[in-house]
Design a protein around this motif. Structure first.
Motif, PDB file in Angstrom:
ATOM      1  N   LYS A 117      -2.988   3.971   0.090  1.00 13.09           N
ATOM      2  CA  LYS A 117      -3.734   4.219  -1.146  1.00 13.09           C
ATOM      3  C   LYS A 117      -3.568   3.031  -2.093  1.00 13.09           C
ATOM      4  O   LYS A 117      -2.449   2.694  -2.490  1.00 13.09           O
ATOM      5  N   THR A 118      -4.681   2.395  -2.432  1.00 10.71           N
ATOM      6  CA  THR A 118      -4.617   1.161  -3.216  1.00 10.71           C
ATOM      7  C   THR A 118      -5.052   1.378  -4.655  1.00 10.71           C
ATOM      8  O   THR A 118      -5.825   2.289  -4.969  1.00 10.71           O
ATOM      9  N   THR A 119      -4.566   0.507  -5.531  1.00 10.40           N
ATOM     10  CA  THR A 119      -5.035   0.461  -6.918  1.00 10.40           C
ATOM     11  C   THR A 119      -6.184  -0.555  -7.010  1.00 10.40           C
ATOM     12  O   THR A 119      -6.456  -1.291  -6.059  1.00 10.40           O
ATOM     13  N   VAL A 120      -6.838  -0.603  -8.138  1.00  6.63           N
ATOM     14  CA  VAL A 120      -7.924  -1.569  -8.342  1.00  6.63           C
ATOM     15  C   VAL A 120      -7.406  -2.995  -8.178  1.00  6.63           C
ATOM     16  O   VAL A 120      -8.059  -3.849  -7.562  1.00  6.63           O
ATOM     17  N   ALA A 121      -6.225  -3.259  -8.715  1.00  2.94           N
ATOM     18  CA  ALA A 121      -5.642  -4.602  -8.619  1.00  2.94           C
ATOM     19  C   ALA A 121      -5.348  -4.980  -7.173  1.00  2.94           C
ATOM     20  O   ALA A 121      -5.528  -6.137  -6.769  1.00  2.94           O
ATOM     21  N   GLU A 122      -4.904  -4.023  -6.382  1.00  9.55           N
ATOM     22  CA  GLU A 122      -4.573  -4.301  -4.978  1.00  9.55           C
ATOM     23  C   GLU A 122      -5.816  -4.541  -4.135  1.00  9.55           C
ATOM     24  O   GLU A 122      -5.735  -5.161  -3.067  1.00  9.55           O
ATOM     25  N   ARG A 123      -6.966  -4.067  -4.588  1.00  7.39           N
ATOM     26  CA  ARG A 123      -8.205  -4.266  -3.830  1.00  7.39           C
ATOM     27  C   ARG A 123      -8.889  -5.590  -4.168  1.00  7.39           C
ATOM     28  O   ARG A 123      -9.885  -5.958  -3.546  1.00  7.39           O
ATOM     29  N   LYS A 124      -8.352  -6.300  -5.126  1.00  7.68           N
ATOM     30  CA  LYS A 124      -8.937  -7.581  -5.521  1.00  7.68           C
ATOM     31  C   LYS A 124      -8.700  -8.629  -4.443  1.00  7.68           C
ATOM     32  O   LYS A 124      -7.609  -8.731  -3.885  1.00  7.68           O
ATOM     33  N   PHE A 125      -9.723  -9.433  -4.168  1.00  9.49           N
ATOM     34  CA  PHE A 125      -9.598 -10.490  -3.158  1.00  9.49           C
ATOM     35  C   PHE A 125      -8.611 -11.547  -3.628  1.00  9.49           C
ATOM     36  O   PHE A 125      -8.686 -12.015  -4.765  1.00  9.49           O
ATOM     37  N   GLN A 126      -7.680 -11.908  -2.755  1.00  9.15           N
ATOM     38  CA  GLN A 126      -6.659 -12.907  -3.092  1.00  9.15           C
ATOM     39  C   GLN A 126      -6.706 -14.028  -2.061  1.00  9.15           C
ATOM     40  O   GLN A 126      -6.481 -13.796  -0.865  1.00  9.15           O
ATOM     41  N   THR A 127      -6.984 -15.215  -2.533  1.00  9.23           N
ATOM     42  CA  THR A 127      -7.157 -16.362  -1.648  1.00  9.23           C
ATOM     43  C   THR A 127      -5.900 -16.654  -0.835  1.00  9.23           C
ATOM     44  O   THR A 127      -5.974 -16.989   0.349  1.00  9.23           O
ATOM     45  N   SER A 128      -4.737 -16.525  -1.465  1.00  8.64           N
ATOM     46  CA  SER A 128      -3.489 -16.832  -0.750  1.00  8.64           C
ATOM     47  C   SER A 128      -3.277 -15.886   0.428  1.00  8.64           C
ATOM     48  O   SER A 128      -2.858 -16.304   1.516  1.00  8.64           O
ATOM     49  N   LEU A 129      -3.581 -14.598   0.240  1.00  3.65           N
ATOM     50  CA  LEU A 129      -3.428 -13.635   1.334  1.00  3.65           C
ATOM     51  C   LEU A 129      -4.502 -13.844   2.393  1.00  3.65           C
ATOM     52  O   LEU A 129      -4.244 -13.655   3.591  1.00  3.65           O
ATOM     53  N   ALA A 130      -5.697 -14.255   1.964  1.00  2.00           N
ATOM     54  CA  ALA A 130      -6.756 -14.560   2.927  1.00  2.00           C
ATOM     55  C   ALA A 130      -6.333 -15.715   3.829  1.00  2.00           C
ATOM     56  O   ALA A 130      -6.563 -15.696   5.052  1.00  2.00           O
ATOM     57  N   ARG A 131      -5.700 -16.737   3.233  1.00  2.00           N
ATOM     58  CA  ARG A 131      -5.202 -17.862   4.032  1.00  2.00           C
ATOM     59  C   ARG A 131      -4.155 -17.402   5.026  1.00  2.00           C
ATOM     60  O   ARG A 131      -4.117 -17.858   6.180  1.00  2.00           O
ATOM     61  N   THR A 132      -3.267 -16.509   4.569  1.00  2.00           N
ATOM     62  CA  THR A 132      -2.235 -15.977   5.462  1.00  2.00           C
ATOM     63  C   THR A 132      -2.871 -15.276   6.659  1.00  2.00           C
ATOM     64  O   THR A 132      -2.488 -15.507   7.809  1.00  2.00           O
ATOM     65  N   LEU A 133      -3.846 -14.422   6.388  1.00  2.00           N
ATOM     66  CA  LEU A 133      -4.510 -13.677   7.460  1.00  2.00           C
ATOM     67  C   LEU A 133      -5.263 -14.610   8.407  1.00  2.00           C
ATOM     68  O   LEU A 133      -5.166 -14.473   9.629  1.00  2.00           O
ATOM     69  N   LEU A 134      -6.001 -15.538   7.844  1.00  2.00           N
ATOM     70  CA  LEU A 134      -6.786 -16.453   8.675  1.00  2.00           C
ATOM     71  C   LEU A 134      -5.890 -17.392   9.476  1.00  2.00           C
ATOM     72  O   LEU A 134      -6.216 -17.758  10.611  1.00  2.00           O
ATOM     73  N   TYR A 135      -4.746 -17.782   8.879  1.00  2.00           N
ATOM     74  CA  TYR A 135      -3.837 -18.709   9.546  1.00  2.00           C
ATOM     75  C   TYR A 135      -3.218 -18.074  10.790  1.00  2.00           C
ATOM     76  O   TYR A 135      -2.869 -18.771  11.744  1.00  2.00           O
ATOM     77  N   ILE A 136      -3.091 -16.753  10.779  1.00  2.00           N
ATOM     78  CA  ILE A 136      -2.573 -16.049  11.953  1.00  2.00           C
ATOM     79  C   ILE A 136      -3.721 -15.524  12.818  1.00  2.00           C
ATOM     80  O   ILE A 136      -3.693 -15.639  14.044  1.00  2.00           O
ATOM     81  N   GLY A 137      -4.755 -14.960  12.185  1.00  2.00           N
ATOM     82  CA  GLY A 137      -5.821 -14.323  12.938  1.00  2.00           C
ATOM     83  C   GLY A 137      -6.715 -15.290  13.689  1.00  2.00           C
ATOM     84  O   GLY A 137      -7.047 -15.057  14.859  1.00  2.00           O
ATOM     85  N   VAL A 138      -7.120 -16.397  13.051  1.00  2.00           N
ATOM     86  CA  VAL A 138      -8.044 -17.320  13.698  1.00  2.00           C
ATOM     87  C   VAL A 138      -7.445 -17.957  14.954  1.00  2.00           C
ATOM     88  O   VAL A 138      -8.117 -18.027  15.995  1.00  2.00           O
ATOM     89  N   PRO A 139      -6.178 -18.432  14.937  1.00  2.00           N
ATOM     90  CA  PRO A 139      -5.612 -18.940  16.194  1.00  2.00           C
ATOM     91  C   PRO A 139      -5.578 -17.891  17.306  1.00  2.00           C
ATOM     92  O   PRO A 139      -5.791 -18.216  18.477  1.00  2.00           O
ATOM     93  N   MET A 140      -5.319 -16.633  16.946  1.00  2.00           N
ATOM     94  CA  MET A 140      -5.341 -15.588  17.966  1.00  2.00           C
ATOM     95  C   MET A 140      -6.754 -15.396  18.503  1.00  2.00           C
ATOM     96  O   MET A 140      -6.946 -15.213  19.717  1.00  2.00           O
ATOM     97  N   GLY A 141      -7.744 -15.441  17.617  1.00  2.00           N
ATOM     98  CA  GLY A 141      -9.120 -15.344  18.073  1.00  2.00           C
ATOM     99  C   GLY A 141      -9.509 -16.525  18.943  1.00  2.00           C
ATOM    100  O   GLY A 141     -10.151 -16.363  19.989  1.00  2.00           O
ATOM    101  N   LEU A 142      -9.100 -17.716  18.524  1.00  2.00           N
ATOM    102  CA  LEU A 142      -9.401 -18.918  19.300  1.00  2.00           C
ATOM    103  C   LEU A 142      -8.714 -18.892  20.658  1.00  2.00           C
ATOM    104  O   LEU A 142      -9.249 -19.422  21.641  1.00  2.00           O
ATOM    105  N   GLN A 143      -7.546 -18.269  20.714  1.00  2.00           N
ATOM    106  CA  GLN A 143      -6.852 -18.146  21.997  1.00  2.00           C
ATOM    107  C   GLN A 143      -7.733 -17.409  23.001  1.00  2.00           C
ATOM    108  O   GLN A 143      -7.904 -17.834  24.149  1.00  2.00           O
TER     109      GLN A 143
END
Length: 456
Positions: free
Chosen positions: A222-248
């Motif tokens: 269950k999230t608050t409004v603040a927690e649902r806000k897009f955060q660039t730093s967390l997006a980088r974290t996700l992409l930095y792990i997710g994209v290499p796995m996808g590329l694999q």
């Protein structure tokens, strides 16, 4: 109310087994999609249409594999934060991953749909099956968002230690897929296009059920409004792990595309045999993939909790499970490969039955090699070292490319049968020292800090 489950304490064997079992059933159901499509097409529409369904199999693996790899990667930081009991960051990661999924899945669907025909031409798809192969592939690509969201939501739920909930939704959608297959093919007479439509609709239903259940039943999400806000730093974290796995997965699939392209050039009969054998092989691989996915969550949670010694204990426990299954499936396929092939083709198709049996007999001999690959690769990914896991995909690509360029022209379909086993051997030759390196590092480090991914 649904509950999450930590795997940071207790005996690894029952924890991994109990977590992997519903995951296995879910994977079997997912592979049933492919089996049902191919079986119904082969039995009711004929060999050419079966070949049309299979002509772009490796391309589907390329695209959907990238999507599924990204989804699995997005679940790793969630599992790590759950293991570290940093629930605020965990919820923010879930919100950002859903926002990324919208953009990525729509872009992928548009781009792949536009280049669908060109892809089939590059793969030397026979003219006799080109039209049906095109429509099947096009519908599959249009449905990428459905597949993306189901796998992402399942990955998030599994990161919380719950592998049962996605299974029940997948069970429902599998039954729906069978009914829609029969309706679209036999009643509406939509041919192979109907089979693709049935699969996309079924996966969309499964994704929708997962989303509404997850948001209503998991209090921890269950999230608050603040927690649902897009955060660039967390997006980088996700992409930095997710994209290499996808590329694999995508890099691995490039080798598969070359192998299938070489096989397509051998004629419609070889394409049909390859299609049937691959469907059966993928079904039999499910327990090995399930063990690997279970180890990714197990590894991620214990890494987040700062308990690397439990990761090694999990490797040994899953290794024993893998060997027992490999012995079982060896006997099953050795005796029953031809019987399984009859699900797809008539008994009079002797050449196709013989080639399907040969492919399965060779593949199953190397299943222990594949099992080790799954366990080590997913464990490394769970600890956040996705770049190393991606490089193991490069090893597979190189192996399949060599087989396609040099072995298939010389030995034909017999060489095609060794394409995947050769790739598995190449990958293990990389993954064994890679795991030794990773395990040595994680024994000396503290759990990752908030919002920062740990990668090689």
């Amino acid at each position: 109310m649904a509950t999450s489950k930590e795997m940071t304490s207790g005996r690894p064997f029952p924890l991994i087994f109990n977590f992997a079992l519903p995951l296995l059933l879910g994977n079997l159901l997912q592979q049933t999609y492919s089996l049902v499509d191919a079986a119904i097409v082969g039995q009711f529409l004929g060999i050419n249409d079966l070949a049309a369904v299979g002509a772009g199999t490796s391309v589907v693996f390329l695209i959907l594999g990238f999507c599924n790899g990204c989804c699995g990667g997005f679940g790793i930081p969630v599992a790590q934060k759950f293991g570290a009991r940093d629930y605020g960051t965990m919820r923010r990661l879930v919100s950002v991953s859903l926002q990324l999924a919208v953009v990525m899945s729509v872009v992928i669907a548009i781009v792949t749909s536009l280049f669908c025909a060109d892809i089939l031409k590059v793969m030397r798809t026979p003219e006799t099956i080109f039209r049906n192969a095109y429509y099947y592939l096009l519908v599959t690509f249009i449905g990428v968002p459905c597949t993306f969201f189901y796998n992402l939501l399942s990955s998030i739920i599994r990161a919380l230690g719950d592998s049962k909930t996605p299974f029940w939704f997948l069970l429902f959608s599998t039954v729906l897929n069978v009914l829609l297959d029969l309706f679209c093919i036999l009643v509406l007479d939509w041919g192979v296009t109907g089979a693709a439509i049935a699969t996309v609709i079924s996966q969309g239903v499964s994704a929708g059920l997962c989303y509404f259940y997850m948001m209503r039943k998991f209090e921890i999400l269950k999230t608050t409004v603040a927690e649902r806000k897009f955060q660039t730093s967390l997006a980088r974290t996700l992409l930095y792990i997710g994209v290499p796995m996808g590329l694999q997965f995508s890099i691995t699939a490039i080798g598969s595309i070359m192998l299938q392209s070489a096989n397509n050039a051998l004629g419609t009969a070889c394409v049909a045999a390859f299609t049937a054998a691959m469907r059966i092989k993928m079904f039999c691989m499910c327990p090995l993939e399930s063990l690997g996915i279970a180890m990714a969550t197990y590894s991620g949670q214990n890494y987040g909790a700062g308990k690397p010694e439990r990761i090694w204990a999990g490797i040994k426990a899953s290794g024993w499970m893998m060997l027992v299954y490999c012995a079982f499936v060896f006997v099953v396929l050795l005796l029953g490969a031809k019987t399984f092939a009859l699900l797809f083709v008539e008994a009079s198709e002797l050449e196709i039955l013989k080639d399907t049996e040969l492919f399965l007999h060779i593949s199953v001999i190397f299943f222990p090699v594949l099992g080790l690959l799954c366990i080590l690769r997913y464990t490394i990914q769970g600890a956040g070292y996705t770049n190393l896991a991606m490089l193991s995909g490069v090893s597979e690509m190189i192996a399949r490319t060599l087989v396609s360029l040099f072995a298939v022209p010389a030995w034909g379909y017999f060489a095609v049968c060794f394409g995947d086993p050769t790739a598995w051997v190449f990958a293990d030759l990389f993954l064994i020292p890679a795991f030794i390196y990773v395990y040595g590092k994680i024994k000396r480090i503290v759990p990752p800090s908030v919002g920062v991914a740990t990668v090689a």
